[in-house]
Design a protein around this motif. Structure first.
Motif, PDB file in Angstrom:
ATOM      1  N   ASP A 111      26.576  33.647  41.276  1.00 42.36           N
ATOM      2  CA  ASP A 111      27.274  34.503  40.314  1.00 42.36           C
ATOM      3  C   ASP A 111      28.239  33.716  39.427  1.00 42.36           C
ATOM      4  O   ASP A 111      28.892  34.274  38.546  1.00 42.36           O
ATOM      5  N   GLY A 112      28.354  32.413  39.689  1.00 43.97           N
ATOM      6  CA  GLY A 112      29.240  31.568  38.898  1.00 43.97           C
ATOM      7  C   GLY A 112      30.642  31.459  39.436  1.00 43.97           C
ATOM      8  O   GLY A 112      31.473  30.736  38.867  1.00 43.97           O
ATOM      9  N   ARG A 113      30.950  32.136  40.534  1.00 43.43           N
ATOM     10  CA  ARG A 113      32.302  32.116  41.106  1.00 43.43           C
ATOM     11  C   ARG A 113      32.421  31.024  42.161  1.00 43.43           C
ATOM     12  O   ARG A 113      31.486  30.751  42.913  1.00 43.43           O
ATOM     13  N   VAL A 114      33.583  30.422  42.234  1.00 42.14           N
ATOM     14  CA  VAL A 114      33.829  29.408  43.244  1.00 42.14           C
ATOM     15  C   VAL A 114      34.133  30.091  44.571  1.00 42.14           C
ATOM     16  O   VAL A 114      34.732  31.169  44.619  1.00 42.14           O
ATOM     17  N   GLY A 126      47.915  15.254  47.748  1.00 41.80           N
ATOM     18  CA  GLY A 126      47.414  14.170  46.918  1.00 41.80           C
ATOM     19  C   GLY A 126      46.745  14.668  45.657  1.00 41.80           C
ATOM     20  O   GLY A 126      46.442  13.894  44.749  1.00 41.80           O
ATOM     21  N   THR A 127      46.523  15.984  45.599  1.00 42.55           N
ATOM     22  CA  THR A 127      45.961  16.593  44.392  1.00 42.55           C
ATOM     23  C   THR A 127      47.081  16.778  43.370  1.00 42.55           C
ATOM     24  O   THR A 127      48.138  17.318  43.690  1.00 42.55           O
ATOM     25  N   ALA A 128      46.842  16.316  42.152  1.00 42.67           N
ATOM     26  CA  ALA A 128      47.840  16.453  41.094  1.00 42.67           C
ATOM     27  C   ALA A 128      47.595  17.682  40.231  1.00 42.67           C
ATOM     28  O   ALA A 128      48.539  18.298  39.728  1.00 42.67           O
ATOM     29  N   LEU A 129      46.319  18.039  40.053  1.00 43.15           N
ATOM     30  CA  LEU A 129      45.973  19.111  39.118  1.00 43.15           C
ATOM     31  C   LEU A 129      44.716  19.818  39.591  1.00 43.15           C
ATOM     32  O   LEU A 129      43.743  19.180  40.002  1.00 43.15           O
ATOM     33  N   VAL A 130      44.759  21.139  39.523  1.00 42.16           N
ATOM     34  CA  VAL A 130      43.576  21.971  39.720  1.00 42.16           C
ATOM     35  C   VAL A 130      43.307  22.671  38.399  1.00 42.16           C
ATOM     36  O   VAL A 130      44.230  23.214  37.781  1.00 42.16           O
ATOM     37  N   SER A 131      42.053  22.629  37.936  1.00 46.87           N
ATOM     38  CA  SER A 131      41.714  23.205  36.636  1.00 46.87           C
ATOM     39  C   SER A 131      40.541  24.164  36.782  1.00 46.87           C
ATOM     40  O   SER A 131      39.512  23.818  37.377  1.00 46.87           O
ATOM     41  N   ALA A 132      40.712  25.366  36.255  1.00 48.56           N
ATOM     42  CA  ALA A 132      39.633  26.357  36.302  1.00 48.56           C
ATOM     43  C   ALA A 132      39.677  27.221  35.056  1.00 48.56           C
ATOM     44  O   ALA A 132      40.749  27.589  34.566  1.00 48.56           O
ATOM     45  N   MET A 133      38.500  27.551  34.560  1.00 49.80           N
ATOM     46  CA  MET A 133      38.350  28.409  33.390  1.00 49.80           C
ATOM     47  C   MET A 133      38.508  29.872  33.802  1.00 49.80           C
ATOM     48  O   MET A 133      37.929  30.301  34.799  1.00 49.80           O
ATOM     49  N   LEU A 134      39.284  30.612  33.053  1.00 53.45           N
ATOM     50  CA  LEU A 134      39.487  32.022  33.369  1.00 53.45           C
ATOM     51  C   LEU A 134      38.200  32.812  33.156  1.00 53.45           C
ATOM     52  O   LEU A 134      37.722  33.510  34.064  1.00 53.45           O
ATOM     53  N   VAL A 135      37.620  32.711  31.966  1.00 52.86           N
ATOM     54  CA  VAL A 135      36.357  33.385  31.624  1.00 52.86           C
ATOM     55  C   VAL A 135      35.385  32.319  31.156  1.00 52.86           C
ATOM     56  O   VAL A 135      35.679  31.593  30.197  1.00 52.86           O
ATOM     57  N   ASN A 136      34.223  32.240  31.800  1.00 54.40           N
ATOM     58  CA  ASN A 136      33.273  31.203  31.422  1.00 54.40           C
ATOM     59  C   ASN A 136      32.682  31.471  30.045  1.00 54.40           C
ATOM     60  O   ASN A 136      32.296  32.601  29.726  1.00 54.40           O
ATOM     61  N   ASN A 137      32.597  30.421  29.244  1.00 51.01           N
ATOM     62  CA  ASN A 137      32.138  30.577  27.867  1.00 51.01           C
ATOM     63  C   ASN A 137      30.649  30.833  27.755  1.00 51.01           C
ATOM     64  O   ASN A 137      30.177  31.341  26.742  1.00 51.01           O
ATOM     65  N   GLU A 138      29.879  30.499  28.785  1.00 52.59           N
ATOM     66  CA  GLU A 138      28.431  30.693  28.706  1.00 52.59           C
ATOM     67  C   GLU A 138      27.958  31.958  29.407  1.00 52.59           C
ATOM     68  O   GLU A 138      27.094  32.666  28.890  1.00 52.59           O
ATOM     69  N   ILE A 139      28.506  32.248  30.585  1.00 51.79           N
ATOM     70  CA  ILE A 139      28.004  33.390  31.348  1.00 51.79           C
ATOM     71  C   ILE A 139      29.047  34.478  31.557  1.00 51.79           C
ATOM     72  O   ILE A 139      28.747  35.508  32.167  1.00 51.79           O
ATOM     73  N   GLN A 143      36.877  33.717  37.021  1.00 50.66           N
ATOM     74  CA  GLN A 143      37.233  33.013  38.246  1.00 50.66           C
ATOM     75  C   GLN A 143      38.500  33.605  38.873  1.00 50.66           C
ATOM     76  O   GLN A 143      39.345  34.184  38.174  1.00 50.66           O
ATOM     77  N   PRO A 144      38.678  33.423  40.194  1.00 52.75           N
ATOM     78  CA  PRO A 144      39.896  33.893  40.884  1.00 52.75           C
ATOM     79  C   PRO A 144      41.069  32.947  40.615  1.00 52.75           C
ATOM     80  O   PRO A 144      41.531  32.211  41.488  1.00 52.75           O
ATOM     81  N   VAL A 145      41.548  32.959  39.399  1.00 49.13           N
ATOM     82  CA  VAL A 145      42.538  31.992  38.938  1.00 49.13           C
ATOM     83  C   VAL A 145      43.842  32.088  39.720  1.00 49.13           C
ATOM     84  O   VAL A 145      44.438  31.061  40.095  1.00 49.13           O
ATOM     85  N   ALA A 146      44.331  33.286  39.982  1.00 51.33           N
ATOM     86  CA  ALA A 146      45.600  33.430  40.693  1.00 51.33           C
ATOM     87  C   ALA A 146      45.519  32.798  42.079  1.00 51.33           C
ATOM     88  O   ALA A 146      46.452  32.107  42.523  1.00 51.33           O
ATOM     89  N   ALA A 149      45.447  28.992  41.757  1.00 51.68           N
ATOM     90  CA  ALA A 149      46.771  28.480  41.410  1.00 51.68           C
ATOM     91  C   ALA A 149      47.686  28.451  42.631  1.00 51.68           C
ATOM     92  O   ALA A 149      48.454  27.501  42.832  1.00 51.68           O
ATOM     93  N   ALA A 150      47.606  29.476  43.462  1.00 51.89           N
ATOM     94  CA  ALA A 150      48.423  29.511  44.676  1.00 51.89           C
ATOM     95  C   ALA A 150      48.068  28.348  45.601  1.00 51.89           C
ATOM     96  O   ALA A 150      48.956  27.726  46.199  1.00 51.89           O
ATOM     97  N   MET A 151      46.779  28.053  45.720  1.00 48.17           N
ATOM     98  CA  MET A 151      46.355  26.920  46.548  1.00 48.17           C
ATOM     99  C   MET A 151      46.901  25.609  45.987  1.00 48.17           C
ATOM    100  O   MET A 151      47.334  24.732  46.742  1.00 48.17           O
ATOM    101  N   ALA A 152      46.867  25.474  44.662  1.00 53.96           N
ATOM    102  CA  ALA A 152      47.393  24.261  44.037  1.00 53.96           C
ATOM    103  C   ALA A 152      48.872  24.102  44.348  1.00 53.96           C
ATOM    104  O   ALA A 152      49.341  23.009  44.724  1.00 53.96           O
ATOM    105  N   HIS A 153      49.637  25.173  44.230  1.00 58.58           N
ATOM    106  CA  HIS A 153      51.072  25.094  44.443  1.00 58.58           C
ATOM    107  C   HIS A 153      51.415  24.772  45.897  1.00 58.58           C
ATOM    108  O   HIS A 153      52.436  24.123  46.178  1.00 58.58           O
ATOM    109  N   GLN A 154      50.571  25.209  46.812  1.00 62.01           N
ATOM    110  CA  GLN A 154      50.831  24.944  48.230  1.00 62.01           C
ATOM    111  C   GLN A 154      50.809  23.452  48.559  1.00 62.01           C
ATOM    112  O   GLN A 154      51.439  23.016  49.520  1.00 62.01           O
ATOM    113  N   VAL A 155      50.069  22.659  47.759  1.00 66.33           N
ATOM    114  CA  VAL A 155      50.006  21.214  48.010  1.00 66.33           C
ATOM    115  C   VAL A 155      50.777  20.435  46.948  1.00 66.33           C
ATOM    116  O   VAL A 155      50.642  19.220  46.846  1.00 66.33           O
ATOM    117  N   GLY A 156      51.579  21.134  46.153  1.00 65.04           N
ATOM    118  CA  GLY A 156      52.401  20.471  45.157  1.00 65.04           C
ATOM    119  C   GLY A 156      51.684  20.091  43.881  1.00 65.04           C
ATOM    120  O   GLY A 156      52.187  19.263  43.110  1.00 65.04           O
TER     121      GLY A 156
END
Length: 359
Positions: A111-114, A126-139, A143-146, A149-156
């Motif tokens: 379905d295109g979702r992670v 050790g992760t500096a940046l997590v990047s995800a597209m809100l709405v995919n431009n092709e399909i 994505q579950p952006v919120a 983002a919470a997972m990214a913040h948990q590891v700084g």
């Protein structure tokens, strides 16, 4: 001509054109100049900045750029050292830029979702940046952006959202740290985008010079482009509910009109409804586009970035090369009427079925 390629670009709103016109005809001053005409131009840019910010979270600054590609490059290259985690269905501006760093690219489902468990295992210290597209431009998959983002913040780590297709169309989660947007996807002018930077987030400049933008971006701004973007954003905010409902109605009408032989690519439930990516077994899309030159739509098998590369998005959701080649993308929105969409779909369906008869 029936225009059904809203993911590529949107028609310029008449109100945006009207806002731009004085700054193109006579008010030509540099907004970074100290004289009276320059101050007037600077004031127009400030108004536009506030209007663009009206669709973004609070506690951050809008930094104008030449477009979303520059904004994404700046965000990815400007963060500190460390891993980058992103998704296989991201735009080339993210994937190609992230490839210059230590990057992990996560697979997505049909379905295109992670998968959030997969993401949680990969977003580690050790992760500096997590990047995800809100709405995919092709399909059109959302994505579950919120949650990401919470997972990214948990590891700084910081979280970058490519909101080019979502800005003005769906709500942007407050949890984002960096947000890339583009004017011409919301009925504004081409040649202008922005990177929203949360308060307290510092990026290394991508381009050096005058440092005109607060985040460190250098370059003279165009008051005309800024004014057009601002008014487009203001209208998108005012019409948010109406535009969203209109796109959903068109989507439902389109699916009801087409037969079950047409298969939807991407999620039906987690989706922006102004995107209709479809495939029909055995369809020759190049022939279809040649037969219907007065209908503007995209070949689903071609990367939407315009590079000519095969669609990595359709490959990532598990489509075969043949299925990707038999896919088309239809994009519609504010200025699309239901009558013209149904008329276009009728002709597309008839032309596609005639190929099977001829075969």
């Amino acid at each position: 001509m029936i225009y059904l390629d809203y993911q590529a670009t949107t028609p310029l709103a008449p109100e945006a054109f009207a806002a731009m016109r004085p700054w193109l005809e006579s008010n030509f001053a540099n907004p970074h100049s100290a004289h009276a005409p320059g101050r007037a131009a600077k004031a127009a840019v400030a108004v536009a900045r506030d209007q663009v910010a009206g669709l973004l979270p609070e506690h951050g600054d809008v930094n104008f750029t030449s477009g979303a590609t520059e904004a994404l490059n700046w965000a990815i290259k400007g963060v500190g050292p460390g891993r980058i985690v992103t998704l296989a269905t991201e735009h080339a501006a993210v994937l190609d830029t992230a490839a210059t760093r230590d990057v992990e690219v996560l697979a997505v489902g049909p379905d295109g979702r992670v998968d959030l468990d997969l993401a949680r295992a990969s977003i580690r210290p050790g992760t500096a940046l997590v990047s995800a597209m809100l709405v995919n431009n092709e399909i059109g998959t959302i994505q579950p952006v919120a949650e990401l983002a919470a997972m990214a913040h948990q590891v700084g780590a910081l979280f970058l959202c490519d909101a080019v297709q979502g800005y003005g169309r769906v709500l942007i989660p407050e949890e984002c740290d960096l947000i890339a947007i583009s004017a011409h996807k919301i009925h504004g002018p081409k040649g202008l985008g922005a990177l929203w930077i949360r308060d307290g987030v510092k990026l290394t400049p991508l381009m050096h010079g005058g440092g005109q933008e607060s985040g460190g971006r250098s370059g003279t701004l165009s008051p005309a482009l800024c004014a057009g973007f601002g008014v487009a954003a203001r209208i998108a905010k005012e019409r948010f509910g109406a535009d969203h409902a209109h796109a959903e109605q068109l989507f439902r009408a389109a699916l009801a009109h087409l037969g079950p032989e047409w298969v939807l690519n991407g999620s039906e439930d987690h989706r922006y409804h102004g995107n209709l990516n479809l495939r029909l077994e055995g369809l020759d899309v190049a022939r279809l586009m040649s037969d219907l030159r007065d209908i503007a739509f995209s070949a689903g098998s071609a990367c939407a970035s315009g590079s000519g590369r095969p669609s990595h998005v359709l490959h990532a959701i598990g489509l075969s090369a043949a299925e990707a080649r038999s896919s088309i993308r239809l994009g519609f929105g504010r200025y699309t009427t239901e009558d013209e969409l149904i008329a276009a779909l009728t002709r597309i369906d008839t032309a596609a079925r005639s190929q099977k008869v001829a075969a």
